[in-house]
Design a protein around this motif. Structure first.
Motif, PDB file in Angstrom:
ATOM      1  N   LYS A 247      50.573  29.645  75.208  1.00 17.49           N
ATOM      2  CA  LYS A 247      51.327  29.546  76.461  1.00 17.49           C
ATOM      3  C   LYS A 247      51.759  28.115  76.754  1.00 17.49           C
ATOM      4  CE  LYS A 247      49.563  33.666  78.791  1.00 17.49           C
ATOM      5  NZ  LYS A 247      48.865  34.202  79.991  1.00 17.49           N
TER       6      LYS A 247
ATOM      7  N   ASN B 213      54.965  27.756  75.440  1.00 20.37           N
ATOM      8  CA  ASN B 213      55.930  28.729  75.969  1.00 20.37           C
ATOM      9  C   ASN B 213      56.373  29.728  74.904  1.00 20.37           C
ATOM     10  OD1 ASN B 213      56.076  27.710  78.665  1.00 20.37           O
ATOM     11  ND2 ASN B 213      57.365  26.033  77.935  1.00 20.37           N
ATOM     12  N   TRP B 214      55.427  30.135  74.068  1.00 19.14           N
ATOM     13  CA  TRP B 214      55.723  31.104  73.019  1.00 19.14           C
ATOM     14  C   TRP B 214      55.273  32.495  73.450  1.00 19.14           C
ATOM     15  CZ3 TRP B 214      53.448  28.193  68.144  1.00 19.14           C
ATOM     16  CH2 TRP B 214      54.312  27.133  67.814  1.00 19.14           C
ATOM     17  N   THR B 215      56.039  33.505  73.096  1.00 24.12           N
ATOM     18  CA  THR B 215      55.612  34.877  73.278  1.00 24.12           C
ATOM     19  C   THR B 215      54.643  35.231  72.157  1.00 24.12           C
ATOM     20  OG1 THR B 215      57.400  35.770  71.921  1.00 24.12           O
ATOM     21  CG2 THR B 215      57.853  35.469  74.285  1.00 24.12           C
TER      22      THR B 215
ATOM     23  N   GLU C  45      55.098  37.486  69.978  1.00 27.33           N
ATOM     24  CA  GLU C  45      55.917  37.658  68.776  1.00 27.33           C
ATOM     25  C   GLU C  45      56.229  36.313  68.125  1.00 27.33           C
ATOM     26  OE1 GLU C  45      56.449  39.069  71.647  1.00 27.33           O
ATOM     27  OE2 GLU C  45      56.431  41.239  71.296  1.00 27.33           O
ATOM     28  N   GLN C  46      56.608  35.338  68.953  1.00 28.03           N
ATOM     29  CA  GLN C  46      56.955  34.018  68.418  1.00 28.03           C
ATOM     30  C   GLN C  46      55.743  33.364  67.764  1.00 28.03           C
ATOM     31  OE1 GLN C  46      58.504  32.525  72.206  1.00 28.03           O
ATOM     32  NE2 GLN C  46      60.489  32.170  71.250  1.00 28.03           N
TER      33      GLN C  46
ATOM     34  N   ARG D 157      51.726  40.803  65.021  1.00 32.05           N
ATOM     35  CA  ARG D 157      51.602  40.663  66.468  1.00 32.05           C
ATOM     36  C   ARG D 157      50.328  41.326  66.973  1.00 32.05           C
ATOM     37  NH1 ARG D 157      52.012  43.282  71.040  1.00 32.05           N
ATOM     38  NH2 ARG D 157      53.075  42.408  72.874  1.00 32.05           N
TER      39      ARG D 157
END
Length: 207
Positions: free
Chosen positions: A36, A39-41, A43-44, A53
């Motif tokens: 976080k 700022n990654w999801t 999936e990223q 995932r």
């Protein structure tokens, strides 16, 4: 130490709270916080680490103990070392902190020899103390001995000409754009040798 001593800036900046003992590390929370912070999801982050995932989700939720191979992939994807995965952040650390100080809006701290303007003053528990200083002093005799304190210091000349005096080196004349990085436990003082008061940027480490 007098109220006019610039070392007070260092003392004030360090008095930001009591030390706290660390808590046991939750690997899943640590991985989630690191993700976080970037700022990654899911999936990223999974794609970055070369993991499924679902695997990353289970690791973050404590539903799976990752193999060493998975830990290496996670560390590589997060661009850190494996040991850093198990190193908890210090209490009070906030990822993505930001402080803007508009020109002329820093907190003033005047002394006999320097006129300081504290920058990023709203941030607590900083690792660095940045401040702009107008150099009033013209002679070494204006100082009550050497200034020295813990940490390291970076000096950058903004305007005018200064002379940097240090305990173990010959005086150094510095002009606009010149900089110096030095051990702050070594005695040091700065005087202005230009007609007008010189201005400099100082950044002092607090850890």
């Amino acid at each position: 130490m007098s109220d006019n001593d610039p070392r007070n800036l260092i003392r004030i900046a360090r008095e930001t709270g009591e030390d706290a003992f660390g808590e046991p590390l939750n690997l899943g929370e640590r991985v989630r916080d690191l993700r976080k912070a970037r700022n990654w999801t899911l999936e990223q982050a999974a794609r970055q680490a070369g993991l499924a995932r679902s695997t990353l989700s289970k690791i973050e939720n404590g539903q799976m103990s990752p193999t060493y191979d998975a830990l290496k992939k996670l560390a590589t994807g997060l661009e850190i070392s494996v040991p850093q995965l198990f190193t908890p952040p210090k209490r009070g650390q906030v990822n993505g902190r930001l402080a803007i100080t508009k020109a002329g809006q820093g907190a003033p701290q005047a002394t006999v020899t320097y006129e300081h303007e504290l920058l990023a003053e709203t941030l607590t528990k900083k690792a660095m103390l940045p401040y702009r200083a107008r150099i009033r002093a013209r002679r070494m005799e204006e100082f009550d001995g050497w200034v020295r304190h813990d940490g390291e210091e970076f000096l950058y000349v903004l305007t005018g000409v200064v002379r940097l005096y240090t305990e173990f080196y010959e005086p150094i004349e510095m002009r606009r754009g010149d900089s110096a990085y030095y051990d702050a436990t070594m005695g040091h003082n700065v005087v202005s040798v230009s007609e007008d008061d010189a201005t400099i940027l100082w950044v002092t480490s607090l850890v």
